[in-house]
Motif scaffolding. Structure first.
Motif, PDB file in Angstrom:
ATOM      1  N   SER A  24       0.837  -1.203   0.000  1.00 34.38           N
ATOM      2  CA  SER A  24       0.000   0.000   0.000  1.00 34.38           C
ATOM      3  C   SER A  24       0.875   1.258   0.000  1.00 34.38           C
ATOM      4  N   ASN A  26       0.132   4.306   1.221  1.00 34.51           N
ATOM      5  CA  ASN A  26       0.061   5.120   2.422  1.00 34.51           C
ATOM      6  C   ASN A  26       0.499   4.284   3.629  1.00 34.51           C
ATOM      7  N   TYR A  29      -2.247   3.116   5.940  1.00 35.41           N
ATOM      8  CA  TYR A  29      -2.971   1.930   5.472  1.00 35.41           C
ATOM      9  C   TYR A  29      -2.182   0.667   5.798  1.00 35.41           C
TER      10      TYR A  29
ATOM     11  N   ASN B  81     -10.073  11.539   4.481  1.00 37.48           N
ATOM     12  CA  ASN B  81      -9.879  10.235   3.864  1.00 37.48           C
ATOM     13  C   ASN B  81     -11.204   9.487   4.008  1.00 37.48           C
ATOM     14  N   VAL B  84     -11.646   5.670   5.633  1.00 36.90           N
ATOM     15  CA  VAL B  84     -11.333   5.585   7.057  1.00 36.90           C
ATOM     16  C   VAL B  84     -12.272   6.473   7.858  1.00 36.90           C
TER      17      VAL B  84
END
Lengths: 206, 341
Positions: A24, A26, A29, B81, B84
Protein backbone atom coordinates in the motif's frame (compact mmCIF):
# COMPACT_ATOMS: atom_id res chain seq x y z
CA UNK A 1 -16.83 -28.32 7.20
CA UNK A 2 -17.48 -24.94 8.84
CA UNK A 3 -14.09 -25.02 10.55
CA UNK A 4 -12.36 -25.53 7.20
CA UNK A 5 -14.36 -22.64 5.79
CA UNK A 6 -13.26 -20.37 8.62
CA UNK A 7 -9.67 -21.56 8.32
CA UNK A 8 -9.53 -20.55 4.66
CA UNK A 9 -11.27 -17.27 5.45
CA UNK A 10 -8.81 -16.32 8.21
CA UNK A 11 -5.76 -17.61 6.37
CA UNK A 12 -6.77 -15.94 3.13
CA UNK A 13 -7.40 -12.56 4.77
CA UNK A 14 -4.14 -12.84 6.73
CA UNK A 15 -2.18 -13.42 3.54
CA UNK A 16 -4.01 -10.74 1.57
CA UNK A 17 -3.57 -8.13 4.29
CA UNK A 18 0.09 -9.13 4.66
CA UNK A 19 0.58 -8.39 0.98
CA UNK A 20 -1.30 -5.10 1.37
CA UNK A 21 1.03 -4.08 4.24
CA UNK A 22 3.90 -4.24 1.79
CA UNK A 23 2.33 -2.74 -1.30
CA UNK A 24 0.00 0.00 0.00
CA UNK A 25 1.12 3.52 -0.83
CA UNK A 26 0.06 5.12 2.42
CA UNK A 27 1.97 3.92 5.53
CA UNK A 28 -1.14 4.44 7.67
CA UNK A 29 -2.97 1.93 5.47
CA UNK A 30 -0.03 -0.42 5.93
CA UNK A 31 -0.43 -0.31 9.71
CA UNK A 32 -4.19 -0.77 9.44
CA UNK A 33 -3.69 -3.83 7.24
CA UNK A 34 -1.09 -5.11 9.71
CA UNK A 35 -3.78 -4.89 12.41
CA UNK A 36 -6.17 -6.83 10.17
CA UNK A 37 -3.49 -9.49 9.73
CA UNK A 38 -3.03 -9.73 13.53
CA UNK A 39 -6.75 -10.18 13.95
CA UNK A 40 -6.99 -12.99 11.49
CA UNK A 41 -3.96 -14.68 13.02
CA UNK A 42 -5.86 -14.52 16.33
CA UNK A 43 -8.78 -16.17 14.55
CA UNK A 44 -6.47 -18.97 13.40
CA UNK A 45 -5.26 -19.44 16.99
CA UNK A 46 -8.85 -19.82 18.15
CA UNK A 47 -9.47 -22.45 15.46
CA UNK A 48 -6.64 -24.61 16.83
CA UNK A 49 -8.00 -24.16 20.37
CA UNK A 50 -5.34 -21.76 21.65
CA UNK A 51 -7.80 -19.16 22.93
CA UNK A 52 -5.34 -17.70 25.45
CA UNK A 53 -2.72 -16.99 22.79
CA UNK A 54 -5.40 -15.52 20.53
CA UNK A 55 -6.52 -13.07 23.21
CA UNK A 56 -2.93 -12.16 24.09
CA UNK A 57 -2.21 -11.47 20.44
CA UNK A 58 -5.12 -9.04 20.34
CA UNK A 59 -4.37 -7.41 23.72
CA UNK A 60 -0.63 -7.01 23.26
CA UNK A 61 -0.08 -6.55 19.53
CA UNK A 62 -3.32 -4.94 18.42
CA UNK A 63 -4.22 -3.15 21.66
CA UNK A 64 -0.82 -1.73 22.53
CA UNK A 65 2.01 -2.23 20.02
CA UNK A 66 0.05 -1.40 16.87
CA UNK A 67 -1.52 1.66 18.54
CA UNK A 68 1.92 3.12 19.23
CA UNK A 69 3.00 2.15 15.72
CA UNK A 70 0.01 3.94 14.22
CA UNK A 71 0.70 6.86 16.52
CA UNK A 72 4.25 7.23 15.21
CA UNK A 73 3.35 6.69 11.54
CA UNK A 74 0.62 9.32 11.72
CA UNK A 75 2.91 11.85 13.40
CA UNK A 76 5.78 11.38 10.94
CA UNK A 77 6.06 13.72 8.02
CA UNK A 78 6.68 11.18 5.28
CA UNK A 79 7.37 11.89 1.65
CA UNK A 80 5.47 9.07 -0.06
CA UNK A 81 7.25 9.43 -3.41
CA UNK A 82 10.64 9.15 -1.76
CA UNK A 83 9.55 6.03 0.08
CA UNK A 84 8.46 4.35 -3.15
CA UNK A 85 11.81 5.11 -4.76
CA UNK A 86 13.63 2.74 -2.43
CA UNK A 87 11.29 -0.14 -3.19
CA UNK A 88 13.33 -1.63 -6.06
CA UNK A 89 16.54 -1.36 -4.08
CA UNK A 90 15.18 -3.17 -1.02
CA UNK A 91 13.20 -5.80 -2.92
CA UNK A 92 16.06 -8.39 -3.19
CA UNK A 93 16.83 -8.03 0.52
CA UNK A 94 13.16 -8.50 1.41
CA UNK A 95 12.93 -11.55 -0.83
CA UNK A 96 16.00 -13.10 0.81
CA UNK A 97 14.61 -12.58 4.33
CA UNK A 98 11.22 -13.95 3.23
CA UNK A 99 12.88 -16.94 1.59
CA UNK A 100 14.82 -17.78 4.75
CA UNK A 101 11.63 -17.59 6.82
CA UNK A 102 9.76 -19.88 4.42
CA UNK A 103 12.67 -22.32 4.47
CA UNK A 104 12.66 -22.39 8.27
CA UNK A 105 8.90 -22.93 8.36
CA UNK A 106 9.20 -25.85 5.97
CA UNK A 107 11.99 -27.30 8.09
CA UNK A 108 9.86 -26.98 11.22
CA UNK A 109 6.84 -28.57 9.54
CA UNK A 110 8.46 -31.48 7.75
CA UNK A 111 11.73 -31.85 9.61
CA UNK A 112 12.31 -33.10 13.11
CA UNK A 113 12.65 -29.64 14.71
CA UNK A 114 9.90 -30.22 17.30
CA UNK A 115 10.97 -33.78 18.02
CA UNK A 116 7.94 -35.08 16.15
CA UNK A 117 5.58 -33.72 18.82
CA UNK A 118 3.47 -31.63 16.48
CA UNK A 119 0.19 -33.33 17.38
CA UNK A 120 -2.01 -31.17 19.63
CA UNK A 121 -2.48 -32.34 23.20
CA UNK A 122 -6.13 -33.03 23.82
CA UNK A 123 -7.00 -32.33 27.41
CA UNK A 124 -9.84 -31.07 29.57
CA UNK A 125 -7.62 -28.49 31.24
CA UNK A 126 -7.81 -25.00 29.73
CA UNK A 127 -4.68 -24.00 27.86
CA UNK A 128 -4.31 -20.89 30.03
CA UNK A 129 -3.68 -23.16 33.00
CA UNK A 130 -1.35 -25.41 31.02
CA UNK A 131 0.71 -22.53 29.67
CA UNK A 132 0.97 -20.94 33.11
CA UNK A 133 1.96 -24.23 34.69
CA UNK A 134 4.77 -24.86 32.20
CA UNK A 135 5.96 -21.27 32.06
CA UNK A 136 6.22 -20.67 35.80
CA UNK A 137 7.57 -24.06 36.87
CA UNK A 138 9.59 -25.81 34.19
CA UNK A 139 10.79 -22.70 32.37
CA UNK A 140 10.73 -20.26 35.30
CA UNK A 141 14.42 -19.38 34.90
CA UNK A 142 14.16 -18.68 31.16
CA UNK A 143 11.01 -16.67 31.82
CA UNK A 144 12.83 -14.50 34.34
CA UNK A 145 15.74 -14.03 31.95
CA UNK A 146 13.34 -12.91 29.22
CA UNK A 147 11.83 -10.43 31.66
CA UNK A 148 15.28 -9.16 32.59
CA UNK A 149 16.23 -8.62 28.94
CA UNK A 150 13.05 -6.61 28.40
CA UNK A 151 13.80 -4.57 31.51
CA UNK A 152 17.30 -3.78 30.24
CA UNK A 153 15.88 -2.77 26.87
CA UNK A 154 13.37 -0.51 28.60
CA UNK A 155 16.00 1.16 30.76
CA UNK A 156 18.19 1.58 27.68
CA UNK A 157 15.42 3.25 25.71
CA UNK A 158 14.68 5.61 28.57
CA UNK A 159 18.31 6.55 29.18
CA UNK A 160 18.81 7.19 25.45
CA UNK A 161 15.94 9.66 25.27
CA UNK A 162 16.05 11.23 28.73
CA UNK A 163 17.79 14.58 28.85
CA UNK A 164 17.99 17.15 31.56
CA UNK A 165 16.61 20.40 30.30
CA UNK A 166 17.55 23.63 32.01
CA UNK A 167 15.10 26.41 32.61
CA UNK A 168 12.06 24.16 32.92
CA UNK A 169 9.98 24.81 36.01
CA UNK A 170 8.43 21.51 36.90
CA UNK A 171 5.51 21.05 39.21
CA UNK A 172 6.70 19.03 42.20
CA UNK A 173 3.54 18.10 44.05
CA UNK A 174 5.39 16.78 47.12
CA UNK A 175 7.13 20.17 47.52
CA UNK A 176 3.83 21.98 47.15
CA UNK A 177 2.21 19.81 49.79
CA UNK A 178 5.19 20.20 52.12
CA UNK A 179 4.95 24.00 52.05
CA UNK A 180 4.00 25.44 55.43
CA UNK A 181 2.78 29.01 56.10
CA UNK A 182 5.81 29.63 58.32
CA UNK A 183 8.17 29.04 55.36
CA UNK A 184 6.66 31.66 53.12
CA UNK A 185 4.73 34.04 55.39
CA UNK A 186 5.90 36.51 57.95
CA UNK A 187 3.41 38.18 60.22
CA UNK A 188 4.60 41.62 61.24
CA UNK A 189 3.20 43.84 63.91
CA UNK A 190 1.78 47.05 62.45
CA UNK A 191 1.04 49.74 65.03
CA UNK A 192 -2.35 51.32 64.45
CA UNK A 193 -2.37 54.70 62.73
CA UNK A 194 1.17 54.29 61.42
CA UNK A 195 2.41 52.81 58.16
CA UNK A 196 4.88 49.91 58.63
CA UNK A 197 8.43 51.14 58.33
CA UNK A 198 10.37 50.10 55.18
CA UNK A 199 12.89 48.37 57.43
CA UNK A 200 10.23 45.98 58.78
CA UNK A 201 8.86 45.28 55.30
CA UNK A 202 12.35 44.54 54.02
CA UNK A 203 12.88 42.12 56.87
CA UNK A 204 9.63 40.35 56.03
CA UNK A 205 10.65 39.91 52.43
CA UNK A 206 13.86 38.21 53.44
CA UNK B 1 -36.26 -25.15 1.68
CA UNK B 2 -37.90 -26.84 4.67
CA UNK B 3 -34.94 -29.14 4.83
CA UNK B 4 -32.66 -26.13 5.15
CA UNK B 5 -34.75 -24.57 7.91
CA UNK B 6 -34.90 -27.70 10.02
CA UNK B 7 -31.21 -28.39 9.72
CA UNK B 8 -29.65 -28.42 13.18
CA UNK B 9 -26.92 -26.00 12.18
CA UNK B 10 -29.41 -23.45 10.82
CA UNK B 11 -31.51 -23.69 13.96
CA UNK B 12 -28.46 -23.10 16.09
CA UNK B 13 -27.54 -20.04 14.05
CA UNK B 14 -31.08 -18.69 14.40
CA UNK B 15 -30.97 -19.28 18.15
CA UNK B 16 -27.69 -17.37 18.45
CA UNK B 17 -29.07 -14.48 16.38
CA UNK B 18 -32.13 -14.37 18.64
CA UNK B 19 -29.90 -14.23 21.75
CA UNK B 20 -27.89 -11.39 20.21
CA UNK B 21 -31.07 -9.43 19.49
CA UNK B 22 -32.36 -10.00 23.03
CA UNK B 23 -29.16 -8.46 24.43
CA UNK B 24 -28.63 -5.64 21.93
CA UNK B 25 -32.23 -4.40 21.77
CA UNK B 26 -32.51 -3.49 25.47
CA UNK B 27 -28.90 -2.28 25.41
CA UNK B 28 -29.68 0.34 22.76
CA UNK B 29 -32.74 1.48 24.71
CA UNK B 30 -30.56 1.68 27.82
CA UNK B 31 -28.06 3.80 25.87
CA UNK B 32 -30.85 6.15 24.79
CA UNK B 33 -32.07 6.56 28.34
CA UNK B 34 -28.54 6.91 29.71
CA UNK B 35 -28.16 10.08 27.65
CA UNK B 36 -31.40 11.36 29.14
CA UNK B 37 -30.40 10.27 32.65
CA UNK B 38 -27.09 12.07 32.29
CA UNK B 39 -28.73 15.36 31.39
CA UNK B 40 -31.40 15.02 34.08
CA UNK B 41 -29.01 13.94 36.87
CA UNK B 42 -26.46 16.64 36.09
CA UNK B 43 -29.33 19.09 35.80
CA UNK B 44 -30.53 18.31 39.31
CA UNK B 45 -26.99 18.40 40.69
CA UNK B 46 -26.58 21.88 39.23
CA UNK B 47 -30.02 23.01 40.45
CA UNK B 48 -31.49 23.01 36.95
CA UNK B 49 -34.34 20.88 35.60
CA UNK B 50 -32.73 19.31 32.56
CA UNK B 51 -34.80 18.27 29.52
CA UNK B 52 -38.33 17.73 30.87
CA UNK B 53 -40.61 18.93 28.09
CA UNK B 54 -40.75 16.16 25.45
CA UNK B 55 -43.10 13.54 26.93
CA UNK B 56 -43.62 12.83 30.66
CA UNK B 57 -40.38 13.72 32.55
CA UNK B 58 -38.74 14.23 29.15
CA UNK B 59 -38.99 10.50 28.45
CA UNK B 60 -39.23 11.00 24.67
CA UNK B 61 -36.24 13.34 24.51
CA UNK B 62 -33.75 10.64 23.31
CA UNK B 63 -36.06 9.74 20.43
CA UNK B 64 -36.48 13.38 19.48
CA UNK B 65 -32.69 13.70 19.47
CA UNK B 66 -32.33 10.58 17.34
CA UNK B 67 -34.88 11.88 14.83
CA UNK B 68 -33.09 15.22 14.66
CA UNK B 69 -29.72 13.54 14.05
CA UNK B 70 -31.15 11.34 11.31
CA UNK B 71 -32.64 14.34 9.54
CA UNK B 72 -29.28 16.13 9.44
CA UNK B 73 -26.92 16.08 6.48
CA UNK B 74 -23.89 13.78 6.61
CA UNK B 75 -20.94 16.02 5.83
CA UNK B 76 -17.78 14.54 4.34
CA UNK B 77 -14.95 17.08 4.67
CA UNK B 78 -13.19 17.68 1.35
CA UNK B 79 -9.74 16.85 2.74
CA UNK B 80 -10.89 13.78 4.64
CA UNK B 81 -9.88 10.24 3.86
CA UNK B 82 -13.38 9.02 3.01
CA UNK B 83 -13.04 5.28 3.68
CA UNK B 84 -11.33 5.58 7.06
CA UNK B 85 -13.52 8.57 7.96
CA UNK B 86 -16.70 6.51 7.55
CA UNK B 87 -15.23 3.32 8.98
CA UNK B 88 -14.13 4.89 12.30
CA UNK B 89 -17.60 5.53 13.82
CA UNK B 90 -18.79 2.11 12.68
CA UNK B 91 -15.80 0.49 14.36
CA UNK B 92 -16.44 2.37 17.61
CA UNK B 93 -20.06 1.30 17.63
CA UNK B 94 -19.39 -2.33 16.66
CA UNK B 95 -16.71 -2.71 19.33
CA UNK B 96 -19.03 -1.35 22.01
CA UNK B 97 -21.55 -4.06 21.10
CA UNK B 98 -19.42 -7.18 20.51
CA UNK B 99 -18.09 -7.21 24.07
CA UNK B 100 -21.59 -8.01 25.37
CA UNK B 101 -21.25 -11.55 24.00
CA UNK B 102 -19.40 -12.69 27.12
CA UNK B 103 -21.25 -10.72 29.83
CA UNK B 104 -23.12 -13.14 32.14
CA UNK B 105 -26.50 -11.79 33.28
CA UNK B 106 -27.22 -14.73 35.56
CA UNK B 107 -25.95 -18.21 36.23
CA UNK B 108 -25.68 -19.71 32.73
CA UNK B 109 -27.40 -16.71 31.14
CA UNK B 110 -24.64 -15.68 28.73
CA UNK B 111 -24.30 -15.83 24.94
CA UNK B 112 -20.73 -17.19 24.86
CA UNK B 113 -19.41 -18.71 28.08
CA UNK B 114 -15.76 -18.75 27.01
CA UNK B 115 -12.75 -19.71 29.13
CA UNK B 116 -10.91 -16.44 28.63
CA UNK B 117 -13.92 -14.13 29.07
CA UNK B 118 -12.10 -11.43 31.00
CA UNK B 119 -9.24 -11.35 28.48
CA UNK B 120 -11.78 -11.01 25.68
CA UNK B 121 -13.38 -8.04 27.47
CA UNK B 122 -9.97 -6.49 28.05
CA UNK B 123 -9.01 -7.00 24.40
CA UNK B 124 -12.21 -5.48 23.05
CA UNK B 125 -12.02 -2.50 25.39
CA UNK B 126 -8.42 -1.86 24.36
CA UNK B 127 -9.47 -1.81 20.70
CA UNK B 128 -11.78 1.15 21.32
CA UNK B 129 -8.83 3.46 20.77
CA UNK B 130 -8.75 2.60 17.06
CA UNK B 131 -12.09 4.23 16.35
CA UNK B 132 -10.85 7.41 17.99
CA UNK B 133 -7.41 7.52 16.36
CA UNK B 134 -8.74 6.64 12.90
CA UNK B 135 -11.41 9.34 13.18
CA UNK B 136 -8.82 11.91 14.21
CA UNK B 137 -6.45 11.05 11.41
CA UNK B 138 -9.04 10.69 8.64
CA UNK B 139 -10.72 14.02 9.46
CA UNK B 140 -7.60 15.88 8.29
CA UNK B 141 -8.20 18.54 10.92
CA UNK B 142 -5.82 19.78 13.61
CA UNK B 143 -8.38 19.73 16.41
CA UNK B 144 -9.50 16.22 15.59
CA UNK B 145 -5.94 14.97 15.28
CA UNK B 146 -4.84 16.48 18.59
CA UNK B 147 -7.88 14.99 20.30
CA UNK B 148 -7.12 11.58 18.81
CA UNK B 149 -3.47 11.69 19.92
CA UNK B 150 -4.44 12.64 23.44
CA UNK B 151 -7.01 9.89 23.56
CA UNK B 152 -4.63 7.22 22.24
CA UNK B 153 -1.95 8.09 24.79
CA UNK B 154 -4.50 8.23 27.60
CA UNK B 155 -6.21 4.93 26.80
CA UNK B 156 -2.94 3.05 26.39
CA UNK B 157 -1.65 4.43 29.70
CA UNK B 158 -4.64 3.51 31.79
CA UNK B 159 -4.97 0.08 30.23
CA UNK B 160 -1.75 -0.92 31.97
CA UNK B 161 -3.06 -0.35 35.47
CA UNK B 162 -6.42 -1.83 34.50
CA UNK B 163 -4.64 -5.01 33.46
CA UNK B 164 -2.85 -5.23 36.78
CA UNK B 165 -6.10 -4.68 38.68
CA UNK B 166 -7.68 -7.50 36.67
CA UNK B 167 -4.74 -9.72 37.68
CA UNK B 168 -5.45 -9.15 41.40
CA UNK B 169 -9.06 -10.17 40.83
CA UNK B 170 -7.94 -13.23 38.89
CA UNK B 171 -5.61 -14.21 41.72
CA UNK B 172 -8.56 -14.22 44.11
CA UNK B 173 -10.98 -15.91 41.71
CA UNK B 174 -8.62 -18.46 40.15
CA UNK B 175 -10.31 -18.32 36.76
CA UNK B 176 -10.55 -16.19 33.63
CA UNK B 177 -14.17 -17.17 33.08
CA UNK B 178 -16.56 -14.34 33.99
CA UNK B 179 -19.23 -16.62 35.46
CA UNK B 180 -16.65 -18.29 37.69
CA UNK B 181 -15.31 -14.90 38.79
CA UNK B 182 -18.82 -13.96 39.90
CA UNK B 183 -19.33 -17.33 41.62
CA UNK B 184 -16.06 -16.80 43.54
CA UNK B 185 -17.65 -13.74 45.14
CA UNK B 186 -20.50 -15.70 46.72
CA UNK B 187 -19.09 -15.26 50.23
CA UNK B 188 -17.87 -11.71 49.88
CA UNK B 189 -17.73 -9.28 46.97
CA UNK B 190 -14.20 -8.47 45.86
CA UNK B 191 -14.92 -4.77 46.37
CA UNK B 192 -14.37 -5.23 50.11
CA UNK B 193 -11.02 -7.05 50.36
CA UNK B 194 -9.72 -5.29 47.24
CA UNK B 195 -11.17 -1.86 47.97
CA UNK B 196 -8.09 0.11 46.79
CA UNK B 197 -8.05 -1.85 43.53
CA UNK B 198 -11.77 -1.23 43.12
CA UNK B 199 -11.14 2.52 43.30
CA UNK B 200 -8.17 2.33 40.91
CA UNK B 201 -10.23 0.26 38.48
CA UNK B 202 -13.17 2.64 38.56
CA UNK B 203 -10.97 5.67 37.93
CA UNK B 204 -9.21 3.81 35.11
CA UNK B 205 -12.56 3.02 33.50
CA UNK B 206 -13.35 6.74 33.59
CA UNK B 207 -10.11 7.39 31.69
CA UNK B 208 -10.71 4.46 29.34
CA UNK B 209 -14.14 5.78 28.32
CA UNK B 210 -12.84 9.37 28.01
CA UNK B 211 -15.26 10.60 30.63
CA UNK B 212 -14.90 13.59 32.94
CA UNK B 213 -12.53 14.36 34.67
CA UNK B 214 -10.40 12.70 31.97
CA UNK B 215 -12.33 13.99 28.95
CA UNK B 216 -9.31 15.79 27.48
CA UNK B 217 -9.70 14.10 24.06
CA UNK B 218 -12.88 16.11 23.59
CA UNK B 219 -11.94 19.11 25.74
CA UNK B 220 -14.37 21.74 24.46
CA UNK B 221 -12.40 24.68 25.72
CA UNK B 222 -9.30 23.96 23.66
CA UNK B 223 -10.23 21.37 20.99
CA UNK B 224 -13.85 22.30 20.17
CA UNK B 225 -15.02 18.66 20.37
CA UNK B 226 -11.82 16.69 19.88
CA UNK B 227 -11.70 13.70 17.59
CA UNK B 228 -15.28 13.89 16.32
CA UNK B 229 -15.30 17.60 15.53
CA UNK B 230 -15.75 16.95 11.77
CA UNK B 231 -18.58 14.45 12.20
CA UNK B 232 -22.25 15.17 11.77
CA UNK B 233 -25.58 13.37 11.55
CA UNK B 234 -25.55 9.58 11.97
CA UNK B 235 -21.77 9.25 11.87
CA UNK B 236 -21.68 11.50 14.93
CA UNK B 237 -24.57 9.58 16.47
CA UNK B 238 -22.62 6.32 16.13
CA UNK B 239 -19.71 7.81 18.11
CA UNK B 240 -22.14 9.06 20.70
CA UNK B 241 -23.94 5.70 21.00
CA UNK B 242 -20.60 3.90 21.11
CA UNK B 243 -19.33 6.09 23.94
CA UNK B 244 -22.43 5.53 26.05
CA UNK B 245 -22.58 1.80 25.28
CA UNK B 246 -18.94 1.66 26.38
CA UNK B 247 -19.86 3.36 29.64
CA UNK B 248 -22.48 0.68 30.29
CA UNK B 249 -20.00 -2.03 29.32
CA UNK B 250 -17.34 -0.69 31.68
CA UNK B 251 -19.92 -0.45 34.47
CA UNK B 252 -20.92 -4.07 33.94
CA UNK B 253 -17.22 -5.03 33.95
CA UNK B 254 -16.83 -3.24 37.30
CA UNK B 255 -19.92 -5.02 38.63
CA UNK B 256 -18.69 -8.44 37.49
CA UNK B 257 -15.17 -8.01 38.84
CA UNK B 258 -15.92 -6.27 42.12
CA UNK B 259 -19.62 -6.06 42.96
CA UNK B 260 -20.61 -9.70 42.67
CA UNK B 261 -22.37 -9.65 39.29
CA UNK B 262 -25.84 -11.13 39.67
CA UNK B 263 -25.39 -12.12 43.33
CA UNK B 264 -27.43 -10.38 46.05
CA UNK B 265 -25.39 -8.55 48.74
CA UNK B 266 -26.44 -11.08 51.39
CA UNK B 267 -27.97 -14.48 50.77
CA UNK B 268 -30.97 -13.83 53.03
CA UNK B 269 -34.71 -13.96 52.43
CA UNK B 270 -35.98 -10.63 51.09
CA UNK B 271 -32.83 -10.11 49.01
CA UNK B 272 -32.44 -13.52 47.39
CA UNK B 273 -35.95 -13.65 45.90
CA UNK B 274 -35.02 -10.78 43.57
CA UNK B 275 -33.86 -12.44 40.32
CA UNK B 276 -30.17 -12.30 39.42
CA UNK B 277 -30.43 -10.23 36.23
CA UNK B 278 -32.32 -7.57 38.17
CA UNK B 279 -29.51 -7.35 40.73
CA UNK B 280 -27.02 -7.10 37.90
CA UNK B 281 -28.91 -4.25 36.25
CA UNK B 282 -29.43 -2.42 39.56
CA UNK B 283 -25.70 -2.54 40.26
CA UNK B 284 -24.88 -1.32 36.76
CA UNK B 285 -27.26 1.61 37.28
CA UNK B 286 -25.53 2.41 40.56
CA UNK B 287 -22.09 2.48 38.92
CA UNK B 288 -23.44 4.55 36.02
CA UNK B 289 -24.86 7.04 38.50
CA UNK B 290 -21.37 7.45 39.96
CA UNK B 291 -20.08 8.07 36.40
CA UNK B 292 -22.56 10.96 36.06
CA UNK B 293 -21.94 12.16 39.61
CA UNK B 294 -18.20 12.40 38.93
CA UNK B 295 -18.86 14.37 35.78
CA UNK B 296 -21.04 16.87 37.62
CA UNK B 297 -18.58 17.41 40.47
CA UNK B 298 -14.99 17.28 39.22
CA UNK B 299 -13.02 19.71 37.03
CA UNK B 300 -11.00 18.41 34.08
CA UNK B 301 -7.47 17.18 34.75
CA UNK B 302 -4.49 18.88 33.14
CA UNK B 303 -2.74 16.60 30.67
CA UNK B 304 0.51 16.17 32.64
CA UNK B 305 -1.51 15.46 35.78
CA UNK B 306 -3.43 12.76 33.89
CA UNK B 307 -0.22 11.05 32.78
CA UNK B 308 1.32 11.41 36.23
CA UNK B 309 -1.70 9.77 37.83
CA UNK B 310 -1.64 6.88 35.37
CA UNK B 311 2.07 6.10 35.24
CA UNK B 312 3.49 7.33 38.52
CA UNK B 313 0.67 6.54 40.95
CA UNK B 314 -1.70 3.88 39.62
CA UNK B 315 0.90 1.70 37.92
CA UNK B 316 3.30 1.28 40.89
CA UNK B 317 0.40 1.08 43.33
CA UNK B 318 -1.43 -1.67 41.47
CA UNK B 319 1.83 -3.51 40.83
CA UNK B 320 2.62 -3.55 44.55
CA UNK B 321 -0.92 -4.63 45.30
CA UNK B 322 -0.62 -7.59 42.91
CA UNK B 323 2.50 -8.76 44.79
CA UNK B 324 0.84 -8.18 48.18
CA UNK B 325 -2.34 -10.02 47.19
CA UNK B 326 -0.41 -12.96 45.77
CA UNK B 327 1.81 -13.07 48.86
CA UNK B 328 -1.12 -12.92 51.26
CA UNK B 329 -3.09 -15.58 49.39
CA UNK B 330 -0.06 -17.87 49.28
CA UNK B 331 0.82 -17.36 52.95
CA UNK B 332 -2.74 -17.85 54.20
CA UNK B 333 -3.29 -20.86 51.90
CA UNK B 334 -6.25 -19.19 50.20
CA UNK B 335 -4.76 -19.31 46.71
CA UNK B 336 -7.41 -20.93 44.51
CA UNK B 337 -6.39 -24.47 43.66
CA UNK B 338 -5.78 -24.94 39.94
CA UNK B 339 -5.20 -28.42 38.56
CA UNK B 340 -2.13 -28.29 36.36
CA UNK B 341 -2.82 -31.74 34.97
Amino acid sequence: MIEALFFYLFAGVTLASGVMVVISRNPVYSVLFLILAFFNAAGLFILVGAEFLAMLLVVVYVGAVAVLFLFVVMMLDINFAEMRAGFQKYLPLGLIVGGILVFELVLAMYGDAFGGKTTPITSEIANTTRLGGVLYTKYAFLFQVAGLILLVAMIGAISLTLRKRVGVRRQVIADQNARRPADVLDVIKVPSGKAPSPVDLGKAEE
Amino acid sequence: MMDFLTHAWTRELGWILLQILVVIGPLLIAVAYLTLAERRVIGFMQLRRGPNVVGPFGMFQPFADALKLMAKETILPAGANKVVFLFAPMLTFILSLVAWAVIPFDEGLVIADINVGILYLFAVSSLGVYGVIMAGWASNSKYAFLGALRSAAQMVSYEVSMGLVIITVLLCAGSLNLSEIVEAQRGMWFALPLLPMFVVFFISTLAETNRAPFDLPEGESELVAGYFVEYSSMSFALFFLGEYANMILMSSMTVILFLGGWLPPFDIWPLNIIPGPLWFILKIILVLFVFLWVRATTPRYRYDQLMRLGWKIFLPFSLIYVVLTAGYLLASGNLPAVALG
